[in-house]
Design a protein around this motif. Sequence first.
Motif, PDB file in Angstrom:
ATOM      1  N   THR A 182      11.809  43.073   8.626  1.00  0.00           N
ATOM      2  CA  THR A 182      13.084  42.269   8.361  1.00  0.00           C
ATOM      3  C   THR A 182      13.749  41.633   9.754  1.00  0.00           C
ATOM      4  OG1 THR A 182      14.716  43.883   8.436  1.00  0.00           O
ATOM      5  CG2 THR A 182      13.523  43.700   6.433  1.00  0.00           C
ATOM      6  N   GLU A 195      18.120  40.705   5.424  1.00  0.00           N
ATOM      7  CA  GLU A 195      16.903  41.577   4.729  1.00  0.00           C
ATOM      8  C   GLU A 195      15.573  40.750   4.398  1.00  0.00           C
ATOM      9  OE1 GLU A 195      17.458  44.905   3.816  1.00  0.00           O
ATOM     10  OE2 GLU A 195      19.099  44.697   5.068  1.00  0.00           O
ATOM     11  N   GLN A 196      15.403  39.670   4.734  1.00  0.00           N
ATOM     12  CA  GLN A 196      14.283  38.993   4.479  1.00  0.00           C
ATOM     13  C   GLN A 196      13.002  39.294   5.500  1.00  0.00           C
ATOM     14  OE1 GLN A 196      14.852  34.825   3.782  1.00  0.00           O
ATOM     15  NE2 GLN A 196      12.394  34.288   4.246  1.00  0.00           N
ATOM     16  N   VAL A 197      11.921  39.527   5.415  1.00  0.00           N
ATOM     17  CA  VAL A 197      10.944  39.952   6.097  1.00  0.00           C
ATOM     18  C   VAL A 197      10.575  38.581   6.911  1.00  0.00           C
ATOM     19  CG1 VAL A 197       8.440  40.361   6.201  1.00  0.00           C
ATOM     20  CG2 VAL A 197       9.958  41.551   4.297  1.00  0.00           C
TER      21      VAL A 197
END
Lengths: 234, 304
Positions: A94, A129-131
């Motif tokens: 993340t 939280e984004q990959v």
Amino acid sequence: MSLLDVSNLDAGYGDLQVLSDVDLTVDRGEYVAIVGPNGAGKSTAMKSVFGIADRQGGSITFDGTDITAHSPERVIHEGLSYVPQTENVFPSLTVDENLRLGGYILDDVPESRREAIFERFPVLADRGEQVAGTLSGGQQQMLAMGCALMLDPDLVLLDEPSAGLAPDLVDEMFDRIDDINEMGTAVLIVEQNAKEALRRCDRGYVLANGENRYEGGGDELLNDEEVRRQFLGG
Amino acid sequence: MGLAQNVIFGLVTGSYIAIAAIGFTLIYGIVNMINFAYGEYLTMGAFIGILTVGVLPLPLPLAAVVAMVGGGLISLLLARLFFTPINQTGPVPMLLTSIGLGLVLRNGIRLTAGQSARYFDTEAITFRFDGLPPLSVGSVDLLGGFFVTSEQLIVMGCAVGVFLLVHTLLTRTDVGIAMRAMGDNENLARVRGIDTQRIRDSVWVLAGVLAALAGVLLGIQTNVSAGTGFSQILQILSAAILGGAGSPYGAIAGSYVIGLVLALSTAFLPAGMTGISSAIAFLILIGVLLVKPSGLAGQEVREA
């Protein structure tokens, strides 16, 4: 004394020699660009500072320390960080985890530093939280620069930060680099976009065929007849 | 026996395969090698446990801990002796080395421990659930009563515990995040200042600990002999590839698919065909790889 002092550097990969007898200095707080045609060895120069390309001769000192034989994981402890041109974030991690690894060698990263990075690259704050692999190219570039700034380095090495970016993002990227430099961090940049880099930097080097060709103030090189004709397309 | 009972069997098999497969797939993703000697790590763990219970003697849970610590240390030692020195040579020499090492270990165990099967002397409590009515379609019972033993519950409980601990390690600790980062891009990990050799060592220890636990659980559930681990390696390998090699979460999913398919095909194939039940796991593997080469978890299966 210069912050970064590269002298008589021969470097390459295994038996292949790419650079011969390259000299290069960056002063504290200075903004230096390396330009030149494809295959001139610009990226190799940067990689050999960081111990990724093989140093075959000459010396590299940073802030008075000889780092000629340092591996990448040792170089990072000296106060410089490096943003590779491609694959410069961990795609399956993340955004937050990538930033955390940016400060991996520190026991504790001051919260104020994270805040400063989020202020400069707001997109990172929104997407913690984004990959990283699902970010756009421009966002990944921002993340890579954010990671490099987690150490509050004295010098940051940027390998073609504008490569592959949409034209409207290129300007923004250069603005961000100006910001970083104005905060006191020295910048060494390798750029394909030579005119823009020379316009923005304090000093520039023109590399060709793995050798120093020209050196001077950014505007000076931009206005030099020979440099224009040979390297800037007239 | 009905479907419910066979699902229990499948979940138990899936559980110890999963514990082992997590270690196997982490080695694949981070050290970048297929460790064909990994089955022997299970065997060694089981034998350390049996020895600890029999000779010292310690109670079984403590013996399991001893086995895990021993398994971790042996795994690190073997890596330092045989794999770390050839790390730069690429996946194929490392695979061949591991095949050779597995052969030596397997026969070494056979020479010292003998040919006979050993088992943990445990007292199983059986819980019966006979209330469920059978739901017969032809000769196949699609529901039916079932039982579960305390041993089976221990195996499944340990697996859930391992999943939670490994997940916490990989997402909450510096070492764990560094492991995943190395799986992504080792050069960039070095640029970030990560001591890649230390992380590789940690992976070897973790994989050894998990293999030893899987071995002990196998010993509790059935029995162990010198060839036990080797007989599991293809299932472990298939589970890891099915899940998307390198992905621990995929390996867990892959393990339960394999476990369930093994149990159900054994139970429900016509009598003359039960011999091919283990082949069916591989047919599924081939099928999945044809349709989705990246495996269940979607990570690219890299060159090996």
